[in-house]
Design a protein around this motif. Structure first.
Motif, PDB file in Angstrom:
ATOM      1  N   MET A 211      71.993  15.557  18.574  1.00  0.00           N
ATOM      2  CA  MET A 211      71.425  16.448  19.594  1.00  0.00           C
ATOM      3  C   MET A 211      70.079  17.023  19.160  1.00  0.00           C
ATOM      4  O   MET A 211      69.152  17.157  19.959  1.00  0.00           O
ATOM      5  CB  MET A 211      72.439  17.544  19.916  1.00  0.00           C
ATOM      6  N   THR A 212      69.941  17.267  17.860  1.00  0.00           N
ATOM      7  CA  THR A 212      68.636  17.753  17.365  1.00  0.00           C
ATOM      8  C   THR A 212      67.559  16.702  17.567  1.00  0.00           C
ATOM      9  O   THR A 212      66.442  16.988  18.016  1.00  0.00           O
ATOM     10  CB  THR A 212      68.750  18.120  15.877  1.00  0.00           C
ATOM     11  N   ALA A 213      67.944  15.451  17.269  1.00  0.00           N
ATOM     12  CA  ALA A 213      66.983  14.351  17.420  1.00  0.00           C
ATOM     13  C   ALA A 213      66.512  14.256  18.866  1.00  0.00           C
ATOM     14  O   ALA A 213      65.315  14.094  19.144  1.00  0.00           O
ATOM     15  CB  ALA A 213      67.611  13.043  16.969  1.00  0.00           C
ATOM     16  N   PHE A 214      67.471  14.409  19.800  1.00  0.00           N
ATOM     17  CA  PHE A 214      67.084  14.324  21.224  1.00  0.00           C
ATOM     18  C   PHE A 214      66.083  15.426  21.559  1.00  0.00           C
ATOM     19  O   PHE A 214      65.046  15.183  22.156  1.00  0.00           O
ATOM     20  CB  PHE A 214      68.317  14.467  22.121  1.00  0.00           C
ATOM     21  N   LEU A 215      66.410  16.641  21.106  1.00  0.00           N
ATOM     22  CA  LEU A 215      65.556  17.792  21.451  1.00  0.00           C
ATOM     23  C   LEU A 215      64.188  17.703  20.773  1.00  0.00           C
ATOM     24  O   LEU A 215      63.190  18.203  21.272  1.00  0.00           O
ATOM     25  CB  LEU A 215      66.287  19.088  21.089  1.00  0.00           C
ATOM     26  N   GLU A 216      64.165  17.049  19.597  1.00  0.00           N
ATOM     27  CA  GLU A 216      62.886  16.867  18.890  1.00  0.00           C
ATOM     28  C   GLU A 216      62.186  15.578  19.309  1.00  0.00           C
ATOM     29  O   GLU A 216      61.172  15.174  18.712  1.00  0.00           O
ATOM     30  CB  GLU A 216      63.123  16.879  17.378  1.00  0.00           C
ATOM     31  N   LYS A 217      62.790  14.912  20.328  1.00  0.00           N
ATOM     32  CA  LYS A 217      62.198  13.684  20.887  1.00  0.00           C
ATOM     33  C   LYS A 217      61.920  12.633  19.807  1.00  0.00           C
ATOM     34  O   LYS A 217      60.815  12.058  19.720  1.00  0.00           O
ATOM     35  CB  LYS A 217      60.921  14.008  21.671  1.00  0.00           C
ATOM     36  N   ARG A 218      62.946  12.408  18.968  1.00  0.00           N
ATOM     37  CA  ARG A 218      62.835  11.362  17.931  1.00  0.00           C
ATOM     38  C   ARG A 218      64.158  10.605  17.883  1.00  0.00           C
ATOM     39  O   ARG A 218      65.195  11.110  18.337  1.00  0.00           O
ATOM     40  CB  ARG A 218      62.550  11.979  16.568  1.00  0.00           C
TER      41      ARG A 218
END
Ligand SMILES: C/C=C/C(=O)SCCNC(=O)CCNC(=O)[C@H](O)C(C)(C)COP(=O)(O)OP(=O)(O)OC[C@H]1O[C@@H](n2cnc3c(N)ncnc32)[C@H](O)[C@@H]1OP(=O)(O)O
Length: 254
Positions: A243-250
């Motif tokens: 979920m962090t990756a999604f929010l950080e667009k990576r």
């Protein structure tokens, strides 16, 4: 050795290679398959399994008829239990399993494919449970798994008639999930395995548990199980990363 396996980049591959009998399963091959599955069972670096037959003519042409021809009832039951135990250990592997079928998947060969999560076939593949033509019934789980996969009607039609069907017919009844041109089979199977292996291994393994165990009970019990497992996902660092990756667009790194 008729059964070899390798693990590369999180993807395990088992090859059943007994060319003189179109990869038919005798006790020795079943024992080698059991050993390979047992080795993979506890590996934490495996995210998907591909299982296939050696050569380009046959996935597995069934249990070994020459060996079975001389069995007595007790030996027959023991042979059936050996095959059932191997295939149940295959179906209970914690990561997704994909049968890659390029040719004949008959009798015990079809039963191996049924014990996998997913089946990808070449257009040239052939499927069937021809046992009643030999005076026996499917004995490595086929009467149970085939009916659960394609429904009792189609399972009865195949088992009662010993009909050999094409990959297209298998796709039509839901016996296989994907059919590709022969020259594209290995690439299509590897692509699916790589897609699975690139996702959260914890979530994929939990999804397998939810689906398989949910099928054993009522819808209500399955929904309760799903809710419990869904909650478990939030204890995993992989959920945080995803979920962090999604929010950080990576892209997520699992
Ligand atoms: C609990 C589970 C029970 C079961 O699985 S019961 C068995 C179910 N399977 C079958 O009934 C399929 C039996 N095999 C066949 O019908 C044919 O084969 C095929 C249609 C698959 C292929 O036919 P073709 O292309 O003409 O090849 P070929 O000459 O019959 O076979 C090449 C060699 O492979 C051996 N072989 C094939 N299947 C089996 C088998 N299931 N058990 C033992 N040997 C098998 C043959 O005998 C022969 O060998 P050689 O060249 O020495 O004559």
């Amino acid at each position: 050795m008729a059964v070899e396996f390798v693990v590369e980049n999180g993807i395990a591959k088992i090859v059943i290679d007994r060319p003189k009998a179109l990869n038919a399963l005798n006790s020795e091959v079943l024992q080698e398959l059991k050993n390979a599955i047992a080795e993979l069972q506890n590996r934490t670096d495996v995210r998907a399994l591909l299982i296939q037959g050696g050569g380009d003519k046959s996935f597995v042409a069934g249990a070994d008829i020459a060996q079975m021809s001389s069995l007595n009832p007790l030996e027959g039951s023991e042979f059936g239990r050996l095959g059932q135990s191997v295939f149940s250990s295959l179906s209970e592997l914690p990561f997704p399993t994909i049968a890659v079928i390029q040719g004949f998947a008959l009798g015990g060969g079809c039963e191996i494919a049924l014990a996998c999560d997913i089946r990808i076939a070449s257009e040239k593949a052939k499927f069937g449970q021809p046992e009643v033509g030999l005076g026996i019934i499917p004995g490595f789980g086929g009467t149970q798994r085939l009916a659960r996969l394609v429904g009792p009607g189609q399972a009865k039609k195949l088992i009662y008639s010993a009909e050999i069907i094409s990959a297209a017919q298998a796709l039509q009844i839901g016996l296989v999930e994907q059919v590709v041109a022969p020259e594209q089979l290995d690439e299509a199977a590897l692509k699916l395995a790589q897609m699975i292996a690139s996702k959260s291994p914890n979530a994929v393994r939990l999804a397998k548990i939810a689906i398989n165990q949910g099928l054993e009970g009522s819808l209500e019990e399955g929904l309760r199980l799903e809710a419990s497992i869904f909650g478990l996902c939030f204890a995993s660092p992989e959920q945080k990363e995803g979920m962090t990756a999604f929010l950080e667009k990576r892209p997520a790194k699992f």
